[in-house]
Design a protein around this motif. Sequence first.
Motif, short mmCIF file in Angstrom:
data_model
loop_
_atom_site.label_atom_id
_atom_site.label_comp_id
_atom_site.label_asym_id
_atom_site.label_seq_id
_atom_site.Cartn_x
_atom_site.Cartn_y
_atom_site.Cartn_z
N GLY A 127 97.73 50.14 -39.93
CA GLY A 127 97.96 49.87 -38.52
C GLY A 127 99.19 49.04 -38.20
O GLY A 127 99.70 49.10 -37.09
N TRP A 128 99.67 48.26 -39.16
CA TRP A 128 100.80 47.37 -38.87
C TRP A 128 102.03 48.12 -38.36
O TRP A 128 102.65 47.68 -37.38
N PRO A 129 102.43 49.25 -38.95
CA PRO A 129 103.62 49.94 -38.44
C PRO A 129 103.45 50.46 -37.01
O PRO A 129 104.43 50.78 -36.34
N LEU A 130 102.23 50.54 -36.53
CA LEU A 130 101.98 51.02 -35.17
C LEU A 130 102.06 49.90 -34.13
O LEU A 130 102.01 50.17 -32.94
N GLN A 131 102.20 48.66 -34.58
CA GLN A 131 102.29 47.53 -33.66
C GLN A 131 103.60 47.59 -32.86
O GLN A 131 104.63 48.02 -33.36
N PRO A 132 103.56 47.14 -31.61
CA PRO A 132 104.79 47.12 -30.81
C PRO A 132 105.86 46.23 -31.44
O PRO A 132 105.54 45.25 -32.10
N VAL A 133 107.11 46.57 -31.19
CA VAL A 133 108.22 45.80 -31.71
C VAL A 133 108.31 44.44 -31.02
O VAL A 133 108.58 43.43 -31.65
N SER A 134 108.07 44.39 -29.74
CA SER A 134 108.20 43.15 -28.97
C SER A 134 106.83 42.54 -28.68
O SER A 134 105.86 43.25 -28.42
N TRP A 135 106.78 41.22 -28.65
CA TRP A 135 105.55 40.53 -28.29
C TRP A 135 105.13 40.88 -26.87
O TRP A 135 103.96 40.86 -26.53
N ARG A 136 106.08 41.24 -26.02
CA ARG A 136 105.79 41.58 -24.62
C ARG A 136 104.89 42.81 -24.50
O ARG A 136 104.21 42.98 -23.50
N ASP A 137 104.93 43.67 -25.51
CA ASP A 137 104.14 44.90 -25.49
C ASP A 137 102.88 44.80 -26.36
O ASP A 137 102.15 45.79 -26.51
N ALA A 138 102.63 43.64 -26.92
CA ALA A 138 101.51 43.47 -27.84
C ALA A 138 100.18 43.51 -27.09
O ALA A 138 100.06 42.96 -26.00
N PRO A 139 99.16 44.16 -27.68
CA PRO A 139 97.84 44.12 -27.06
C PRO A 139 97.32 42.68 -27.04
O PRO A 139 97.52 41.93 -27.98
N ARG B 114 109.68 40.28 -40.92
CA ARG B 114 111.05 39.90 -41.30
C ARG B 114 112.08 40.73 -40.57
O ARG B 114 113.16 40.24 -40.26
N GLY B 115 111.76 41.97 -40.29
CA GLY B 115 112.71 42.83 -39.59
C GLY B 115 112.69 42.67 -38.08
O GLY B 115 113.68 42.96 -37.41
N LEU B 116 111.57 42.21 -37.53
CA LEU B 116 111.42 42.15 -36.08
C LEU B 116 111.64 40.77 -35.48
O LEU B 116 111.89 40.64 -34.30
N SER B 117 111.50 39.73 -36.28
CA SER B 117 111.44 38.38 -35.73
C SER B 117 112.42 37.44 -36.43
O SER B 117 112.80 37.66 -37.57
N HIS B 118 112.76 36.39 -35.71
CA HIS B 118 113.54 35.32 -36.30
C HIS B 118 112.54 34.32 -36.87
O HIS B 118 111.58 33.97 -36.23
#
Length: 140
Positions: free
Chosen positions: A9-21, A77-81
């Motif tokens: 399921g992790w790769p299906l998570q939104p890229v931005s926290w704004r779109d997170a469930p 690591r790829g999506l966040s600082h």
Amino acid sequence: MPASYYDRGWPLQPVSWRDAPGRQLVLEPAAIMCAIAGGPVLDVGCGVGHLAQLLAETGVGYRLGIDTSPVAVELARGLSHGAFAVSHWAQTRRYLAHLRYRTVALLEVLEHVVDDLGLLRAIPAGRSVVAVSYTHLRAH
């Protein structure tokens, strides 16, 4: 649930926290609580790093996110600082013992831990703990 369930399921998570469930129910309140408690923050069960993204935007000191899933950590690591590491129970206890973390975030974590009280007891006295549960998935 086995770890493989979450890894799929992790790769299906939104890229931005704004779109997170659960953004309004989990991430935003947690970020407010972390800001009040102060950084640096140790994010136990960081997933793909949505809390790190949000805290970076709000200026709260974020030190480290740890998760048992190598898939989640690689995505974080790829999506966040921020710094992210794969950590299992023994390593997590060592991270918790470090005095450099002022706040420990446990977002959607305790309901997945067999020894949840043991995890809470491993957090040294004087730390702020931000724990939030959100049961939007059948795995909870």
